[in-house]
Design a protein around this motif. Structure first.
Motif, mmCIF file in Angstrom:
data_model
loop_
_atom_site.group_PDB
_atom_site.id
_atom_site.type_symbol
_atom_site.label_atom_id
_atom_site.label_comp_id
_atom_site.label_asym_id
_atom_site.label_seq_id
_atom_site.Cartn_x
_atom_site.Cartn_y
_atom_site.Cartn_z
ATOM 1 N N MET A 18 7.730 9.676 9.194
ATOM 2 C CA MET A 18 8.839 10.595 9.499
ATOM 3 C C MET A 18 8.390 12.044 9.616
ATOM 4 S SD MET A 18 12.062 9.259 7.199
ATOM 5 C CE MET A 18 11.185 9.136 5.664
ATOM 6 N N LYS A 21 0.830 -1.221 0.000
ATOM 7 C CA LYS A 21 0.000 0.000 0.000
ATOM 8 C C LYS A 21 0.853 1.255 0.000
ATOM 9 C CE LYS A 21 -4.330 -1.661 1.725
ATOM 10 N NZ LYS A 21 -4.781 -2.369 2.907
ATOM 11 N N VAL A 22 2.063 1.167 0.537
ATOM 12 C CA VAL A 22 2.948 2.348 0.565
ATOM 13 C C VAL A 22 4.232 2.070 -0.221
ATOM 14 C CG1 VAL A 22 2.066 3.456 2.659
ATOM 15 C CG2 VAL A 22 3.743 1.617 2.863
ATOM 16 N N LEU A 23 4.119 1.216 -1.223
ATOM 17 C CA LEU A 23 5.241 0.903 -2.115
ATOM 18 C C LEU A 23 6.469 0.431 -1.333
ATOM 19 C CD1 LEU A 23 4.898 3.918 -4.631
ATOM 20 C CD2 LEU A 23 3.627 1.789 -4.569
ATOM 21 N N LEU A 40 14.140 4.009 -4.192
ATOM 22 C CA LEU A 40 14.379 5.418 -3.886
ATOM 23 C C LEU A 40 14.774 5.602 -2.418
ATOM 24 C CD1 LEU A 40 11.316 7.078 -5.680
ATOM 25 C CD2 LEU A 40 13.603 6.612 -6.605
ATOM 26 N N GLY A 41 15.582 6.616 -2.157
ATOM 27 C CA GLY A 41 15.946 6.956 -0.776
ATOM 28 C C GLY A 41 16.462 5.736 -0.033
ATOM 29 N N GLY A 42 15.801 5.411 1.097
ATOM 30 C CA GLY A 42 16.191 4.243 1.883
ATOM 31 C C GLY A 42 16.134 2.956 1.070
ATOM 32 N N ILE A 46 16.885 5.776 12.498
ATOM 33 C CA ILE A 46 17.992 5.678 11.543
ATOM 34 C C ILE A 46 19.086 4.756 12.082
ATOM 35 C CG2 ILE A 46 19.580 7.621 12.044
ATOM 36 C CD1 ILE A 46 17.982 6.750 8.655
ATOM 37 N N ALA A 91 10.092 2.442 -1.960
ATOM 38 C CA ALA A 91 9.977 3.878 -2.279
ATOM 39 C C ALA A 91 10.614 4.764 -1.206
ATOM 40 C CB ALA A 91 8.516 4.256 -2.472
ATOM 41 N N GLY A 92 11.410 4.164 -0.323
ATOM 42 C CA GLY A 92 12.142 4.953 0.676
ATOM 43 C C GLY A 92 11.600 4.756 2.067
ATOM 44 N N GLY A 93 12.116 5.564 2.982
ATOM 45 C CA GLY A 93 11.585 5.556 4.346
ATOM 46 C C GLY A 93 10.145 6.046 4.307
ATOM 47 N N ASP A 94 9.370 5.646 5.316
ATOM 48 C CA ASP A 94 7.946 6.005 5.363
ATOM 49 C C ASP A 94 7.803 7.490 5.720
ATOM 50 O OD1 ASP A 94 5.262 6.405 6.124
ATOM 51 O OD2 ASP A 94 5.037 4.267 6.541
ATOM 52 N N ILE A 95 7.413 8.292 4.729
ATOM 53 C CA ILE A 95 7.357 9.750 4.912
ATOM 54 C C ILE A 95 6.240 10.132 5.883
ATOM 55 C CG2 ILE A 95 7.113 11.987 3.733
ATOM 56 C CD1 ILE A 95 8.275 10.611 1.199
ATOM 57 N N LEU A 135 12.995 16.634 0.106
ATOM 58 C CA LEU A 135 12.182 16.621 1.337
ATOM 59 C C LEU A 135 12.847 17.476 2.417
ATOM 60 C CD1 LEU A 135 11.537 12.748 1.470
ATOM 61 C CD2 LEU A 135 9.857 14.482 0.800
ATOM 62 N N PRO A 173 16.155 10.929 -3.463
ATOM 63 C CA PRO A 173 15.403 12.187 -3.565
ATOM 64 C C PRO A 173 15.257 12.945 -2.240
ATOM 65 C CG PRO A 173 13.900 10.337 -3.537
ATOM 66 C CD PRO A 173 15.267 9.749 -3.418
ATOM 67 N N ALA A 194 7.517 1.185 1.527
ATOM 68 C CA ALA A 194 8.232 2.180 2.347
ATOM 69 C C ALA A 194 8.609 1.537 3.680
ATOM 70 C CB ALA A 194 7.343 3.407 2.582
HETATM 71 N N1 CAA Z 1 6.505 6.878 2.415
HETATM 72 C C1 CAA Z 1 5.206 6.722 2.699
HETATM 73 N N2 CAA Z 1 4.275 6.503 1.754
HETATM 74 C C2 CAA Z 1 4.693 6.415 0.483
HETATM 75 C C3 CAA Z 1 6.037 6.570 0.119
HETATM 76 C C4 CAA Z 1 6.963 6.809 1.153
HETATM 77 N N3 CAA Z 1 8.269 6.914 0.920
HETATM 78 N N4 CAA Z 1 6.134 6.454 -1.226
HETATM 79 C C5 CAA Z 1 4.902 6.221 -1.679
HETATM 80 N N5 CAA Z 1 4.030 6.199 -0.656
HETATM 81 C C6 CAA Z 1 2.581 5.993 -0.707
HETATM 82 C C7 CAA Z 1 1.882 7.207 -1.285
HETATM 83 O O1 CAA Z 1 1.666 8.181 -0.300
HETATM 84 C C8 CAA Z 1 0.613 6.586 -1.812
HETATM 85 O O2 CAA Z 1 -0.269 6.394 -0.731
HETATM 86 P P1 CAA Z 1 -1.865 6.706 -0.929
HETATM 87 O O3 CAA Z 1 -2.315 5.683 -1.947
HETATM 88 O O4 CAA Z 1 -2.435 6.473 0.428
HETATM 89 O O5 CAA Z 1 -1.948 8.107 -1.433
HETATM 90 C C9 CAA Z 1 1.054 5.202 -2.275
HETATM 91 O O6 CAA Z 1 2.286 4.947 -1.611
HETATM 92 C C10 CAA Z 1 1.288 5.146 -3.770
HETATM 93 O O7 CAA Z 1 2.194 6.192 -4.095
HETATM 94 P P2 CAA Z 1 1.940 7.239 -5.279
HETATM 95 O O8 CAA Z 1 0.467 7.458 -5.466
HETATM 96 O O9 CAA Z 1 2.770 8.446 -5.017
HETATM 97 O O10 CAA Z 1 2.497 6.403 -6.504
HETATM 98 P P3 CAA Z 1 3.127 6.971 -7.854
HETATM 99 O O11 CAA Z 1 3.327 5.765 -8.711
HETATM 100 O O12 CAA Z 1 2.362 8.106 -8.381
HETATM 101 O O13 CAA Z 1 4.581 7.535 -7.433
HETATM 102 C C11 CAA Z 1 6.733 7.464 -6.348
HETATM 103 C C12 CAA Z 1 5.571 6.652 -6.979
HETATM 104 C C13 CAA Z 1 7.464 8.250 -7.414
HETATM 105 C C14 CAA Z 1 7.659 6.418 -5.715
HETATM 106 C C15 CAA Z 1 6.174 8.428 -5.284
HETATM 107 O O14 CAA Z 1 5.311 7.708 -4.409
HETATM 108 C C16 CAA Z 1 7.241 9.072 -4.443
HETATM 109 O O15 CAA Z 1 7.870 10.032 -4.874
HETATM 110 N N6 CAA Z 1 7.441 8.570 -3.205
HETATM 111 C C17 CAA Z 1 8.400 9.155 -2.264
HETATM 112 C C18 CAA Z 1 9.835 8.882 -2.685
HETATM 113 C C19 CAA Z 1 10.801 9.491 -1.704
HETATM 114 O O16 CAA Z 1 10.899 10.685 -1.556
HETATM 115 N N7 CAA Z 1 11.573 8.620 -1.017
HETATM 116 C C20 CAA Z 1 12.561 9.028 -0.045
HETATM 117 C C21 CAA Z 1 11.961 9.009 1.331
HETATM 118 S S1 CAA Z 1 13.055 9.608 2.550
HETATM 119 C C22 CAA Z 1 14.061 8.302 2.936
HETATM 120 O O17 CAA Z 1 14.039 7.289 2.276
HETATM 121 C C23 CAA Z 1 14.987 8.490 4.083
HETATM 122 C C24 CAA Z 1 15.453 7.216 4.709
HETATM 123 O O18 CAA Z 1 14.859 6.206 4.721
HETATM 124 C C25 CAA Z 1 16.705 7.201 5.420
#
Ligand code: CAA
Length: 260
Positions: free
Chosen positions: A71, A24-26, A109-111, A83, A64-68, A137, A133, A28
């Protein structure tokens, strides 16, 4: 082995396959997923039948990375804990006692990119995409990205990816050495299994020590890395696998390594 909420584990032949499962959250990552992964890795590390591991996110997305969501409102101390857990689990993978292959479909992506970087070998489907990415953020990669990415692709590409936050396609990832192979999505898991079986047939002890030398070298000077290699190399002559490997060559047969 217990059921996990965010992971699926399969064990076939001499291979273990971990599939991250938070669709559901790809996929994350949150603390719960990371704790489950740590627990599962502990179990697999003690299973001598498993000689190679595949880590995948399934056929749609890697991570798709850490759960935004998680966070976004967190306090610094909570994030420090999160972390630190991420580092612990990713280091566990990087130093795992069996080779780990990341089989990447879709976004890493990210994490998620950092998780792939902690694996020993990365192979990707032609639909895979990679990026750090975090800069978009208002943060930076925190699960090893500022360190492991430049060690894998060099500081030039690491600067580019971390500073722009851009997402790159599989063909560019291959060009810069972030992955070693790209395959049509329908063939990726077959290839991952084939590669894992190839690694599983090698001497587990030589495999573990080769990995130890490579990892140790990444954190030391060339001279101490070479000294470590020299000692480990000599140590391997105390193993049955060395005798089996060399005897099999001389007897023109396939070796059967036992990990002793
Ligand atoms: N955290 C939480 N939820 C996430 C998520 C994330 N990283 N990535 C995607 N989701 C959720 C979305 O919020 C969405 O939820 P809803 O259906 O409830 O709205 C669901 O997953 C599907 O995502 P999208 O509708 O956005 O799907 P898309 O195909 O249009 O886009 C994507 C895909 C390009 C991966 C886009 O979701 C995106 O940009 N995600 C965030 C990527 C990101 O910035 N990652 C880095 C996070 S920070 C990190 O990683 C730090 C660390 O751990 C140390």
């Amino acid at each position: 082995m217990r059921e996990f909420k965010n992971l699926i584990y399969q064990n076939e032949d001499n291979i273990g396959i971990i599939t991250l499962n938070r669709p559901k959250v790809l996929n994350a990552t949150n603390s719960e997923l990371l704790k489950e992964l740590a627990e599962l890795l502990d179990e697999i590390s003690g299973d001598d039948k498993v000689r190679a591991l595949i880590l995948t996110g399934g056929e749609k997305v890697f991570v798709a990375g850490g759960d935004i969501q998680f966070m976004s409102q967190a306090a610094p101390l909570e994030m420090e804990k999160f972390i630190a857990l991420g580092h612990k689990v990713y280091d566990r993978i990087a130093n795992f006692n069996k080779p780990v292959i990341a089989a990447i479909f879709g976004m890493a992506l990210g994490g998620g990119c950092e998780l792939a970087l902690a694996c020993d070998i990365r192979i990707a489907a032609d639909n895979a995409k990679f990026g750090q990415p975090e800069i978009n953020l208002g943060i930076i990669p925190g699960a090893g990205g500022t360190q492991r990415l430049s060690r894998v692709v060099g500081p030039g590409w690491a600067n580019y990816l971390i500073m722009t936050g851009r997402i790159i396609k599989a063909d560019l990832a291959l060009k810069i050495g972030l992955v070693t192979e790209i395959l049509p999505a329908g063939q990726l898991m077959t290839r991952a299994r084939e590669l894992a079986l190839e690694l599983a047939a090698k001497s587990p002890v030589a495999m573990r020590l080769a990995k130890s030398c490579i990892n140790n070298g990444a954190n030391s000077s060339l001279s101490s890395g070479l000294l470590y290699e020299q000692k480990v190399w000599a140590l391997l002559f105390a193993t049955e696998d060395q005798k089996e490997g060399m005897n099999a060559f001389l007897e023109k047969r396939k070796p059967e390594f036992k990990g002793k």
